[in-house]
Enzyme design. Structure first.
Site, PDB file in Angstrom:
ATOM      1  N   HIS A 192       0.740  -1.239   0.050  1.00 59.19           N
ATOM      2  CA  HIS A 192       0.159  -0.178  -0.061  1.00 59.19           C
ATOM      3  C   HIS A 192       0.816   1.214  -0.029  1.00 59.19           C
ATOM      4  O   HIS A 192       0.592   2.242   0.582  1.00 59.19           O
ATOM      5  CB  HIS A 192      -1.067   0.021   1.283  1.00 59.19           C
TER       6      HIS A 192
ATOM      7  N   ASN B 254     -10.221  -2.933   2.714  1.00 56.65           N
ATOM      8  CA  ASN B 254     -10.105  -2.763   1.179  1.00 56.65           C
ATOM      9  C   ASN B 254     -11.418  -2.444   0.370  1.00 56.65           C
ATOM     10  O   ASN B 254     -12.351  -2.639   0.830  1.00 56.65           O
ATOM     11  CB  ASN B 254      -9.349  -4.243   0.653  1.00 56.65           C
TER      12      ASN B 254
ATOM     13  N   HIS C  72      -3.704   1.213  12.003  1.00 52.43           N
ATOM     14  CA  HIS C  72      -3.617   0.056  12.654  1.00 52.43           C
ATOM     15  C   HIS C  72      -4.774  -0.621  12.974  1.00 52.43           C
ATOM     16  O   HIS C  72      -5.752  -0.183  13.918  1.00 52.43           O
ATOM     17  CB  HIS C  72      -2.727   0.302  14.035  1.00 52.43           C
TER      18      HIS C  72
ATOM     19  N   TYR D  12       1.250  -4.139  11.978  1.00 49.95           N
ATOM     20  CA  TYR D  12       0.748  -2.740  11.689  1.00 49.95           C
ATOM     21  C   TYR D  12       1.602  -1.962  12.817  1.00 49.95           C
ATOM     22  O   TYR D  12       2.114  -0.695  12.523  1.00 49.95           O
ATOM     23  CB  TYR D  12      -0.626  -2.507  11.695  1.00 49.95           C
TER      24      TYR D  12
END
Ligand code: HDD
Length: 696
Positions: A81, A154, A345, A368
């Site tokens: 990403h 997503n 996160h 994360y």
């Protein structure tokens, strides 16, 4: 040449420019350029030298500080990403949700909560293009009064793998191959298809990734999904399972593959620019947040495991309940400080929301937090402005790399008696985990309930409209044809046969590999009885609107300004904008001022096009390849095309026949503009597809 401003604070001075030009600048005292130590800088054009021709002196602390800082401007890009676009906005619940959750930001429909959203592609580096075939990240940070809540999702509701331990393998396979460093931002290569063809659990996600979802029209046109099953927990401690969904107010929409490829060349920043311009124009993108809420009994009644992130719950089985709306109304003021430094996160949750033991989510809860150490340089990333909670934040964590806060006092521990006013745990307000019973033998295994990898992939195929099925066939054909190892292609064809024999056959035929599929034995036979879910089709549910779209008019010297104005007004009424494209960007004879020059404004950049040349202009453009391609591409990309009478020589050169049933509409007559807008509202003229593409 800048002129000195008349200001009492102003200090006028001369600057020697290379080439000998001298000009004057003024600097008021509070504008004075300084070093990072606050020392005023007298000359930002020349380094300190011994004599005008040097050598440059090492003692030039101004030069060294500036260059040192510049050398370190880049931080490691996200491992996935990396390419993203951000925006600020707000979220507002539609109703009080206290029955389901005690989350403070979901209680009062009058209260708004600030958000920062970052959309992204997954596979490419930070400098890659906006329109590869890829999943889009949809990460939202809610700055709630009880801490930050990150919904890191997503635009596809399922994932490739079921267990986080496979994530590095998945990403290594899709990224550039490590020996050659290519391809960038593309899954169409051997290592990706080698890996996924050995991972049957990825089949459902592959269907989504090869569908139109992976080539969205814009970031404003994507749906978003939390993917995992989460829990909402109310004040009584009761838990409800939820799946989170974002739905764009203007509907989901996609490009065609050929369009996406050409956009990548014409404007690598197409989607970033689109988001920025929409917000800048006050055309604020908006999404509804909806949930699928269900209890344990319903979860047990489903024919798959709700902890399995490769499965969806069809909307037709558990409908969506809208719970809020999000509006993005502010662009970042600094890309690096905000979009690049924002740290999402999934573990950033607030009281009233909780996890389920989905094994993919569990790995994310580590990853994360950990990645911020290398990306943002230490454990104090929460102090960077974009990451800071807006509510009070106090604890005894101290020090560390780049600490910004200056906590006073002797006491940095708890319990303590020396600082009775220092922070203490709060059993009432504090976050408590839902007491999910979790004991079992220590083991490394996949549950049986995760074993069916094909049924929902088949259901997805059967939920698509014929054009969408055609696109999936084309996408598999394109990607697998880029794979050079025959065994990998054959293995994938075997999986496609299992997903749906018709799909396998069509791809094999398109690749010229009929009868070559490897036979794959599934762990669980794919089911044949799942009802299609029409909600999965983008085309099937596309709203008939051009709101938020851009139409381009090709104009020349002598184009009719009144006709352009009429078109602009009609589009504005529908919420769409008009851009004027001309062979030259300067003002035209006839009074029109173009927005873009033809070579930099191919028709792939627009949703629908209109040709409004003058007679003379059209004759000239009939001999210009860029103008003929403009029409041909719009035709091939199934866009509505409006034209005036003068366009005739251009249409005939492009081989396009006027036919309003095919979206080729004469607009100068009565009702012409309305007919054109009606065609544009179809987004794509699917009937035209058979004229321009082999139907595989
Ligand atoms: Fe992830 C970034 C979404 C699985 C590890 N992920 C990242 C971003 C999004 C997602 C939207 C970008 C956030 C931003 O804009 O900064 N990831 C997902 C979804 C997943 C998923 C929806 C599956 C349901 N991810 C996943 C797994 C792992 C990671 C299984 C590791 C075990 N993801 C990361 C990461 C990233 C990341 C390496 C890169 C940069 C970052 O986190 O901050 O930690």
């Amino acid at each position: 040449m800048r002129k000195p401003k008349a200001s009492s604070k102003a200090q006028a001075r001369s600057e020697a420019r290379p080439g000998g030009e001298t000009h004057q600048t003024t600097t008021s005292a509070d504008q004075t350029l300084t070093t990072n130590q606050g020392v005023p800088i007298s000359d930002n054009q020349n380094s300190l030298k011994s004599g005008a021709r040097g050598p440059t002196l090492l003692e030039d602390f101004v030069l060294r500080e500036k260059i040192q800082h510049f050398d370190h401007e880049r931080i490691p890009e996200r491992i996935v990403h990396a390419r993203g676009s951000g925006a600020h906005g707000y979220f507002q619940p539609l109703k009080n949700l206290s029955k389901l959750t005690k989350a403070a930001f979901l209680q009062d429909p009058k209260k708004t909560t600030k958000v920062f959203v970052r959309f992204s592609t997954v596979a490419g580096g930070a400098g890659s293009v906006d329109t590869p075939r890829d999943v889009r990240g949809f990460a939202v940070k809610f700055y709630t009064e009880e801490g930050n809540f990150d919904l890191v999702g997503n635009n596809i509701p399922v994932f490739f793998i079921q267990d986080a331990i496979k994530f590095p393998d998945l990403i290594h396979s899709v990224k550039m191959e490590p020996d050659r460093g290519f391809p960038q931002a593309a899954s169409a290569h051997d290592t990706f298809w080698d890996f996924v063809s050995l991972m049957p659990e990825s089949m459902h996600m592959l269907m989504w990734a090869m569908s139109d979802r992976a080539i969205p029209r814009s970031l404003r046109h994507i749906e978003g999904f939390g993917v995992h099953t989460f829990r909402l927990v109310n004040a009584q401690g009761e838990s409800t399972f939820v799946k989170f969904h974002w739905r764009p107010s203007i509907g989901a929409a996609s490009t065609l593959w050929d369009e996406a490829v050409k956009i990548a060349g014409a404007d690598p920043d197409y989607q970033r620019r689109d988001l920025w311009e929409a917000i800048d124009n006050g055309d604020y993108p908006e999404w509804t947040l909806a949930i699928q809420a269900f209890d344990q009994k319903t979860a047990d009644s489903l024919d798959f495991d709700i902890l399995d992130p490769t499965k969806i719950i069809p909307e037709e089985v558990i409908p969506l309940t809208p719970i809020g709306r999000m509006v993005l109304n502010e662009n970042p003021v600094n890309f690096f400080a905000e979009t690049e430094q924002v740290a999402f996160h999934p573990g950033h949750i607030v009281p009233g929301i909780d996890f389920t033991p989905d094994p993919l989510l569990a790995g994310r809860l580590h990853s994360y937090l950990d990645t911020q150490l290398s990306r943002l340089g230490g454990p104090n990333f929460h102090e960077i402005p974009i990451n800071r909670p807006v509510c009070p934040m106090r604890n005894f964590q101290r020090d560390g790399h780049m600490r910004m806060a200056v906590p006073p006092g002797r006491v940095a521990y708890e319990p303590n008696s020396l600082a009775p006013d220092s922070p203490r745990e709060n059993p009432t307000r504090g976050f408590t985990s839902f007491p999910d019973p979790t004991s079992g033998p220590k083991t490394r295994e996949r549950p049986e309930s995760f074993a069916d990898h094909y049924s929902q992939a088949r259901q997805f195929w059967r939920s698509m409209t014929p054009p969408e099925q055609g696109h999936i066939v084309n996408a598999f054909t394109f990607e697998l044809s880029k794979v050079v190892t025959p065994a990998i292609r054959k293995r994938m064809l075997g999986h496609l046969d299992l997903i749906e024999p018709e799909l396998g056959k069509r791809v094999a035929a398109a690749m010229g590999m009929v009868g070559e599929a490897e036979k794959i034995s599934p762990a669980v036979e794919p089911r044949d009885d799942l009802d299609p879910s029409p909600a999965l089709s983008i085309i099937g549910k596309a709203p008939r609107t051009i709101k938020g779209r851009t139409v381009a008019a090709l104009i020349t010297d002598g184009s009719d300004a009144a006709a352009v104005q009429k078109l602009r007004q009609a589009l504005k009424k529908e919420g769409a904008q008009l851009k004027l494209v001309a062979p030259k960007v300067g003002p035209l004879k006839g009074g029109l001022s173009p927005d873009m020059q033809l070579d930099g404004a191919p028709s792939v950049l627009f949703d629908a096009v209109v040709a409004l040349p003058s007679d003379g202009g059209a004759k000239e453009l009939a001999g210009v390849a860029a103008a003929i391609d403009w029409l041909r591409d719009a035709f091939g990309h199934l866009k509505a095309i409006g034209f005036n009478e003068a366009t005739a020589p251009m249409l005939s050169k492009a081989g396009i026949e006027a036919d309003s049933t095919m979206g080729i509409v004469a607009i100068d007559g009565k009702g012409g503009i309305e007919a054109f807008i009606g065609a544009a509202k179809q987004h794509k003229i699917w009937e035209r597809d058979k004229l321009v593409r082999p139907q595989r």
